[in-house]
Motif scaffolding. Structure first.
Motif, mmCIF file in Angstrom:
data_model
loop_
_atom_site.group_PDB
_atom_site.id
_atom_site.type_symbol
_atom_site.label_atom_id
_atom_site.label_comp_id
_atom_site.label_asym_id
_atom_site.label_seq_id
_atom_site.Cartn_x
_atom_site.Cartn_y
_atom_site.Cartn_z
ATOM 1 N N GLU A 1 6.989 17.820 7.894
ATOM 2 C CA GLU A 1 6.401 19.088 8.333
ATOM 3 C C GLU A 1 6.128 19.054 9.829
ATOM 4 N N THR B 1 9.522 19.233 11.677
ATOM 5 C CA THR B 1 10.210 20.523 11.597
ATOM 6 C C THR B 1 9.388 21.659 12.212
ATOM 7 N N GLY C 1 14.947 14.930 4.181
ATOM 8 C CA GLY C 1 14.658 13.705 3.449
ATOM 9 C C GLY C 1 14.029 14.013 2.124
ATOM 10 N N THR D 1 10.515 25.507 5.452
ATOM 11 C CA THR D 1 9.137 25.027 5.523
ATOM 12 C C THR D 1 9.078 23.521 5.812
ATOM 13 N N GLY D 2 10.196 22.843 5.678
ATOM 14 C CA GLY D 2 10.331 21.469 6.155
ATOM 15 C C GLY D 2 9.309 20.464 5.647
ATOM 16 N N GLY D 3 8.730 20.679 4.491
ATOM 17 C CA GLY D 3 7.763 19.718 3.955
ATOM 18 C C GLY D 3 6.353 20.277 3.862
ATOM 19 N N LEU D 4 6.151 21.465 4.432
ATOM 20 C CA LEU D 4 4.807 22.046 4.462
ATOM 21 C C LEU D 4 4.252 22.294 3.066
ATOM 22 N N SER E 1 5.080 20.791 0.223
ATOM 23 C CA SER E 1 4.772 19.496 -0.403
ATOM 24 C C SER E 1 3.517 18.907 0.203
ATOM 25 N N VAL F 1 13.266 17.538 1.374
ATOM 26 C CA VAL F 1 13.262 18.396 2.549
ATOM 27 C C VAL F 1 14.723 18.542 2.953
#
Lengths: 416, 416
Positions: A279, A282, A294, B273-276, B278, B296
């Motif tokens: 997060e 990104t 990932g 959202t690139g991991g946001l 999660s 991601v």
């Protein structure tokens, strides 16, 4: 602003802008929508400061009392401005709405005030440059919504203030360091920055990083810049590689930049940070060129599914182990075809590690690993760092992501 | 606190605590480390309020001037307290350090003050209950570091204030709603909460959610609780399923709770959202029981690698498309064996979509999808929501994660 809920951000913005103009902010006061309280506070402010900026209370409702309070404190009258009224009628007409009668209050202008146009809302601001007693006073009324306040300050206010204030040019610089105690930074840098009394140095600690802010004002810009740069350079020499940013960039921005310069791509497999590292990366615009993505391998099973960590390894060493961190980094790198893989695993709490090998491991134990593909001049390589992070779940996760980024940055420094 | 950098959090905490004791906070003032400024501000504060709380400026340095300023404003003397001195010497001795002479200043106590012990630092607080003119005044000196201030307020201050103030019991309640405009919430709920003038209602908007805070003080607790609960219930009836939380829980907490009640597990495949998403879910302690993790899939290739999205689909529809969102949700669910999969894809900006089908799609276009495995009484199913989010990258990403959680919550409501 007198509830337990709202953070005050306007005053931080205004302080930065006023400092840049050479104005020291000596007092901030927060007052409720009460005419007596407001007028009292306005009187005190005008008595003790040369410049007084009000924000908020310029709307159309009965609670919007800043105009009345400022007028009473200055001892001046209020007139209803026909030009503003016309502008407001047009603004409503353009939206095919009738203007509620109350809104006419927004056309009330203090005697002697210049009107500041509001590009983002219906409440005009006011700028009063006057004499109270024998002292020159500047009183500025700005709207409360941050977007309106900022735009109005920039377009209508900064220039007026600059024209009034003595000529002054400002140079700023920010150095940032990760994972280093404030006391150490201060002990090592104070002997340096104390030799620059004309540069204002502020040390800020928090979120697993230390920031050093340098600010210098001189009548001429080149001189201010030279002083700040000279001090920053000496501090950088002292702190060495600990300084990750010498122009204020964030750690994730620096890491992405370094990857870009080396034409390398990155992927991450995160367990305890649960996506936080991805997060953060990104969140940087343009990160997609170097960060592929990932996996969030929160459940142990997914460590195998997405990063090929041998089940047997997870069972024997425990998911929170050096070997699993290394396998996560290597596995995610191979799976994604990235040049570098990062792996993070740890016990973020508040509960203990899973039954098995992790059951006795302490909360806050974190392993971060970086795995590098073979490249011309470099063999395949991996690094793992073990650390113990104190504090709550949020702090442990943040520091873990910081450790991973810092491990990557330090490793990339060696690969020029 | 007069730099552009530091957010004031102490005053928010103190406001909440004082409100809970029935005290209205009417003024907040921030003053620098200048004896004249501090004394002036202290005089004004003591003149206009019944209770004045100072925070900070109790340390050992020459800049720590709160004791002197408060004493001057109250017109009382200062004595050096032998008991505190002894305690401080012992504290240093326990750490095998000599106490610097300066530190003795921390033993300076205002005449008539009770000393408040500091469990987390070396600066004691002070509590003065006195009469100024003919008015009773309570003046409290607390240390600045938030951890020390909070612990001292709780242990030493709250009880003293409660014993002084009229008996009052407080009931609070917070309703939260996602993805709904503040104006709509206010228009629909104002006719209800205005009928409860004894309950203070505060509407807060921000981060893709609206919070309604209800606060009621009565001489007896049951009565206060009954009023707040009655109002909350009526507002919930009006707003219906839009209310995701009736006790203040976050949207991610509510979703995890709902999954738990249904014995369902979740996985996510996130692009923009690139991991946001999660990260938000895993920030909740205990989330590992229901959230397995996911991928991601920032690079298009990874959409296939980790979520089995057909390459051909990405090429023909573009990565930001309803079909790819659906495939991400379904793919990550199957790969992880979760009961539900979430997929998010969108254009977060600031740049446009990738060349190909996405090139003409607008910034802020986001698709969120939920895919449900077949279960007793339910066939396999999927839902996709298309939305346009305005604002910058950070806002688009946050709102996208909010849309995904809200889609999941609404879908789970139908699966009782």
């Amino acid at each position: 602003m007198l509830t337990p809920f709202r953070q005050d951000t306007n005053s931080l913005y205004l302080t930065g802008e006023l400092n840049a103009l050479g104005v020291t902010v000596a007092f901030k006061t927060i007052v409720g929508d009460n005419l007596e309280h407001l007028t009292g506070a306005a009187r005190i402010a005008i008595a003790r400061a040369d410049i007084v900026v009000f924000s908020g209370g310029l709307g159309p409702t009965e609670d919007d009392l800043t105009r009345e309070a400022a007028a009473a404190a200055l001892g001046v009258g209020i007139r209803r401005d026909a030009e503003i009224l016309t502008w407001m009628y047009k603004r409503f007409a353009a939206r095919r709405m009738a203007m509620p009668e109350n809104n006419a209050r927004q056309a009330d202008v203090l005697a002697g005030a210049e009107v500041l146009m509001n590009a983002n809302g219906s409440a005009p601001g006011q700028y009063i440059d006057t004499v109270v007693g024998r002292h020159r006073k500047i009183v500025v009324l700005l709207p409360g919504p941050p977007k309106e306040l900022k735009a109005m300050f920039e377009a209508e206010c900064r220039g007026r203030l600059r024209a009034t204030l003595p000529d002054r040019h400002l140079a700023k610089r920010t150095l940032r360091m990760a994972l280093i105690p404030e006391s150490q930074v201060d002990a090592r840098t104070a002997p340096i920055y104390k030799r620059y009394p004309d540069v204002e140095t502020t040390i800020l600690a928090g979120s697993a990083e230390i920031q050093l802010h340098f600010l210098c004002a001189k009548p001429n810009e080149r001189e201010a810049r030279a002083r700040v740069d000279e001090l920053a350079e000496k501090v950088e020499q002292e702190m060495g590689e600990a300084v990750f940013s010498s122009q204020g960039e964030s750690l994730e921005e620096v890491v992405l930049l370094m990857l870009g310069l080396r034409h390398m791509t990155l992927a991450a497999a995160e367990s305890c940070t649960g996506g936080l590292l991805s997060e953060r990366l990104t969140a940087v615009p343009g990160s997609s060129r170097y960060f592929l993505g990932g996996a969030v391998v929160y459940a142990d099973r997914l460590k195998t599914t997405f990063a090929d960590v041998p089940e047997e390894l997870v069972r024997s060493e425990g998911p929170v182990s050096e070997a699993v961190a290394r396998a996560l980094a290597e596995g995610i790198r191979r799976r994604t075809g990235a040049a570098v893989g990062l792996g993070i695993t740890g016990i973020a709490g508040p509960g203990p590690g899973a039954p098995g090998p992790d059951a006795e491991k302490p909360i806050g134990l974190v392993y971060v690993a970086a795995s590098f593909a073979a490249a011309p001049g470099f063999a395949e390589a991996a690094k793992v760092v073990e650390t113990r992070i104190s504090g709550d779940r949020e702090r442990i996760r943040w520091w873990a992501s910081q450790h991973a980024l810092e491990l990557l940055r330090r490793s990339l420094l060696e690969r020029v």
